[in-house]
Design a protein around this motif. Structure first.
Motif, PDB file in Angstrom:
ATOM      1  N   GLY A 146      23.051 -46.597  -7.625  1.00  0.00           N
ATOM      2  CA  GLY A 146      24.138 -46.162  -6.456  1.00  0.00           C
ATOM      3  C   GLY A 146      24.290 -44.693  -6.022  1.00  0.00           C
ATOM      4  N   TYR A 147      23.490 -43.843  -6.619  1.00  0.00           N
ATOM      5  CA  TYR A 147      23.818 -42.356  -6.327  1.00  0.00           C
ATOM      6  C   TYR A 147      22.386 -41.553  -6.591  1.00  0.00           C
ATOM      7  N   VAL A 148      22.370 -40.652  -5.679  1.00  0.00           N
ATOM      8  CA  VAL A 148      20.999 -39.540  -5.842  1.00  0.00           C
ATOM      9  C   VAL A 148      21.622 -38.396  -5.728  1.00  0.00           C
ATOM     10  N   PHE A 149      21.392 -37.358  -6.840  1.00  0.00           N
ATOM     11  CA  PHE A 149      21.653 -35.971  -7.231  1.00  0.00           C
ATOM     12  C   PHE A 149      20.748 -35.380  -6.561  1.00  0.00           C
ATOM     13  N   GLU A 150      20.943 -34.217  -5.794  1.00  0.00           N
ATOM     14  CA  GLU A 150      20.214 -32.918  -5.334  1.00  0.00           C
ATOM     15  C   GLU A 150      20.620 -31.792  -5.710  1.00  0.00           C
ATOM     16  N   HIS A 151      21.907 -31.544  -5.972  1.00  0.00           N
ATOM     17  CA  HIS A 151      22.597 -30.352  -6.536  1.00  0.00           C
ATOM     18  C   HIS A 151      23.800 -30.808  -7.016  1.00  0.00           C
ATOM     19  N   VAL A 152      24.478 -29.971  -7.849  1.00  0.00           N
ATOM     20  CA  VAL A 152      25.842 -30.178  -8.527  1.00  0.00           C
ATOM     21  C   VAL A 152      26.574 -28.936  -8.420  1.00  0.00           C
ATOM     22  N   GLU A 153      27.873 -29.152  -8.129  1.00  0.00           N
ATOM     23  CA  GLU A 153      28.688 -27.926  -8.208  1.00  0.00           C
ATOM     24  C   GLU A 153      29.736 -27.935  -9.333  1.00  0.00           C
ATOM     25  N   VAL A 154      29.577 -26.752 -10.123  1.00  0.00           N
ATOM     26  CA  VAL A 154      30.434 -26.489 -11.096  1.00  0.00           C
ATOM     27  C   VAL A 154      31.403 -25.420 -10.966  1.00  0.00           C
ATOM     28  N   MET A 155      32.528 -25.771 -11.937  1.00  0.00           N
ATOM     29  CA  MET A 155      33.618 -24.798 -11.932  1.00  0.00           C
ATOM     30  C   MET A 155      33.321 -24.083 -13.143  1.00  0.00           C
ATOM     31  N   VAL A 156      33.398 -22.756 -13.015  1.00  0.00           N
ATOM     32  CA  VAL A 156      33.129 -21.645 -14.501  1.00  0.00           C
ATOM     33  C   VAL A 156      34.569 -21.104 -14.593  1.00  0.00           C
ATOM     34  N   THR A 157      34.997 -21.187 -15.836  1.00  0.00           N
ATOM     35  CA  THR A 157      36.495 -20.669 -16.072  1.00  0.00           C
ATOM     36  C   THR A 157      36.242 -19.732 -16.851  1.00  0.00           C
ATOM     37  N   THR A 158      36.891 -18.359 -16.846  1.00  0.00           N
ATOM     38  CA  THR A 158      37.049 -17.442 -17.689  1.00  0.00           C
ATOM     39  C   THR A 158      38.445 -16.889 -18.153  1.00  0.00           C
ATOM     40  N   LEU A 159      38.909 -16.978 -19.330  1.00  0.00           N
ATOM     41  CA  LEU A 159      40.175 -16.567 -19.879  1.00  0.00           C
ATOM     42  C   LEU A 159      39.829 -15.092 -20.572  1.00  0.00           C
ATOM     43  N   GLU A 160      40.602 -14.276 -20.105  1.00  0.00           N
ATOM     44  CA  GLU A 160      40.578 -12.783 -20.729  1.00  0.00           C
ATOM     45  C   GLU A 160      42.059 -12.318 -21.229  1.00  0.00           C
ATOM     46  N   GLU A 161      41.923 -11.884 -22.443  1.00  0.00           N
ATOM     47  CA  GLU A 161      43.114 -11.379 -23.140  1.00  0.00           C
ATOM     48  C   GLU A 161      42.664 -10.167 -24.043  1.00  0.00           C
ATOM     49  N   GLY A 162      43.014  -8.848 -23.542  1.00  0.00           N
ATOM     50  CA  GLY A 162      42.632  -7.604 -24.106  1.00  0.00           C
ATOM     51  C   GLY A 162      41.027  -7.612 -24.002  1.00  0.00           C
ATOM     52  N   ALA A 163      40.305  -7.355 -25.399  1.00  0.00           N
ATOM     53  CA  ALA A 163      38.988  -7.360 -25.519  1.00  0.00           C
ATOM     54  C   ALA A 163      38.396  -8.647 -25.557  1.00  0.00           C
ATOM     55  N   HIS A 164      39.038  -9.703 -25.687  1.00  0.00           N
ATOM     56  CA  HIS A 164      38.636 -10.941 -25.775  1.00  0.00           C
ATOM     57  C   HIS A 164      38.402 -11.661 -24.516  1.00  0.00           C
ATOM     58  N   ARG A 165      37.526 -12.559 -24.646  1.00  0.00           N
ATOM     59  CA  ARG A 165      37.098 -13.426 -23.261  1.00  0.00           C
ATOM     60  C   ARG A 165      36.512 -14.796 -23.864  1.00  0.00           C
ATOM     61  N   GLY A 166      36.873 -15.970 -23.092  1.00  0.00           N
ATOM     62  CA  GLY A 166      36.272 -17.044 -23.272  1.00  0.00           C
ATOM     63  C   GLY A 166      35.900 -17.611 -22.049  1.00  0.00           C
ATOM     64  N   ARG A 167      35.036 -18.622 -22.306  1.00  0.00           N
ATOM     65  CA  ARG A 167      34.276 -19.049 -21.092  1.00  0.00           C
ATOM     66  C   ARG A 167      34.235 -20.715 -21.086  1.00  0.00           C
ATOM     67  N   GLY A 168      33.966 -21.388 -19.995  1.00  0.00           N
ATOM     68  CA  GLY A 168      33.841 -22.765 -19.962  1.00  0.00           C
ATOM     69  C   GLY A 168      33.227 -23.268 -18.579  1.00  0.00           C
ATOM     70  N   GLU A 169      32.516 -24.447 -18.719  1.00  0.00           N
ATOM     71  CA  GLU A 169      32.005 -24.792 -17.539  1.00  0.00           C
ATOM     72  C   GLU A 169      32.049 -26.173 -17.222  1.00  0.00           C
ATOM     73  N   ALA A 170      32.278 -26.906 -16.188  1.00  0.00           N
ATOM     74  CA  ALA A 170      32.464 -28.086 -15.913  1.00  0.00           C
ATOM     75  C   ALA A 170      32.066 -28.591 -14.627  1.00  0.00           C
ATOM     76  N   ALA A 171      31.343 -29.933 -14.633  1.00  0.00           N
ATOM     77  CA  ALA A 171      30.880 -30.431 -13.550  1.00  0.00           C
ATOM     78  C   ALA A 171      31.880 -31.560 -12.890  1.00  0.00           C
ATOM     79  N   GLY A 172      32.822 -32.125 -13.519  1.00  0.00           N
ATOM     80  CA  GLY A 172      33.607 -33.205 -13.322  1.00  0.00           C
ATOM     81  C   GLY A 172      32.937 -34.448 -13.477  1.00  0.00           C
TER      82      GLY A 172
END
Length: 333
Positions: free
Chosen positions: A20-46
């Motif tokens: 029931g579905y054909v994928f040709e591209h996917v949009e993802v959300m990339v998150t970044t959390l920054e706190e001073g010298a520290h950083r965290g990243r994540g990604e999701a397609a839903g």
């Protein structure tokens, strides 16, 4: 703490078809959390079949921005955001941020042993049997292959037969992607058994789980679309044999670890799957895969261009080094 949300479009190496579905591209959300010298990243397609698309993920993340930037914990996040892609991306960023603060890799924070390579399936999208057999042959190093079916019973049986003839050496599983009806399963399972298929994933439509009660299948049946989060695991008993945990569904590694523990407690098998993702989106699932019986994390193989540093695929095995995500060192842009 500062939250940044970015959008990326991932072009697939070639169209990827499921029921029931054909994928040709996917949009993802990339998150970044920054706190001073520290950083965290994540990604999701839903989760496309739940309406959890990019707009939905961004709206949920923005609605929770104040709470997130106030410094909530991963456990707090489970109450602030529902299961889904937004929570997954932010959960991953919180894990990596915490690792940077503590100077420890995420696997240590999660109480896991140092991760080792895991066998992963390589997925073949639905096509004609000959094309799918060629693709199976092209995955020369694969030790495990998963086949996308469409619910066209006779055609699906022909697809499986062609792939098994081309690759008699591999572990073989199939994913029904909700394409079948209960009265088709006896015929389907009989044919799958004849071709030494080791797993049947989500044969029935979400909401029809009760139809599986009393079904005797020599092939383990995994629940995917039917099992979203921790709240669904108990309901798998008597219907499914294996719980397919996807971090985009359940809302991240924090929830995924709880699901794996509950599945084990209930005597169910554990599988870790993925939506289409880059290495950044795959690495948290790789850690959860250390606890799994089956791993299906080939998302980066399906896209035209991955991130660097990236996960590696070699001799049918997947490895995500700490440099990909969650090393415990400050993360540079």
């Amino acid at each position: 703490m500062r939250l940044t949300l970015e959008t990326e479009a991932l072009r697939l190496a070639e169209p990827f078809a499921i029921s029931g579905y054909v994928f040709e591209h996917v949009e993802v959300m990339v998150t970044t959390l920054e706190e001073g010298a520290h950083r965290g990243r994540g990604e999701a397609a839903g989760v496309y079949y739940l309406g959890d698309d990019l707009a939905h993920m961004r709206a949920e993340a923005e609605a929770a921005r104040e709470a997130i930037e106030a410094g909530l914990t991963r456990e707090d996040l489970r109450s602030v955001l529902p299961p889904g892609g937004a929570r997954n991306a932010i959960d991953a960023a919180l894990w990596e941020l915490e690792a940077s603060r503590e100077g420890k890799p995420v696997w240590q924070l999660a109480g896991l042993d140092e991760p080792k390579p895991v066998r992963t399936t390589m997925t073949i999208g639905a096509d004609n049997p000959e094309a799918m057999a060629r693709r199976a042959t092209g995955y020369a190093s694969a030790k495990a292959i998963k086949v996308k079916l469409t619910g066209e019973l006779e055609l699906d049986i022909a697809r499986v037969a062609a792939i098994r003839a081309a690759r008699p050496d591999v572990w073989l599983g199939v994913d029904g992607n909700q394409g079948f009806a209960i009265d088709e399963l006896d015929r389907l399972i009989q044919s799958l058994q004849a071709h030494d298929v080791a797993l049947l994933e989500q044969p029935l439509r979400r909401g029809r789980e009760a139809d599986l009660e009393g079904l005797s299948s020599p092939i383990p049946i995994a629940g995917d679309e039917s099992l979203i989060s921790l709240a669904d695991v108990a309901g798998a008993v008597g219907r499914f044999d294996v719980v397919n945990i996807k971090l985009d569904k359940c809302g991240g590694l924090t929830e995924g670890l709880l699901m794996a523990a509950e599945a084990r407690r209930l005597g169910l098998g554990v599988m870790v799957g993925t939506m289409i993702a880059t290495s950044l989106g795959t690495a948290p699932g790789f850690l959860l895969g250390q606890l799994a019986d089956l791993v299906d994390l080939d998302g980066p193989i399906l896209i035209a261009q991955d991130r660097e540093p990236s996960v590696t695929y070699e001799d049918g095995m997947l490895y995500a080094g700490a440099q990909v995500w969650g090393s415990g060192a400050p993360v540079r842009a």
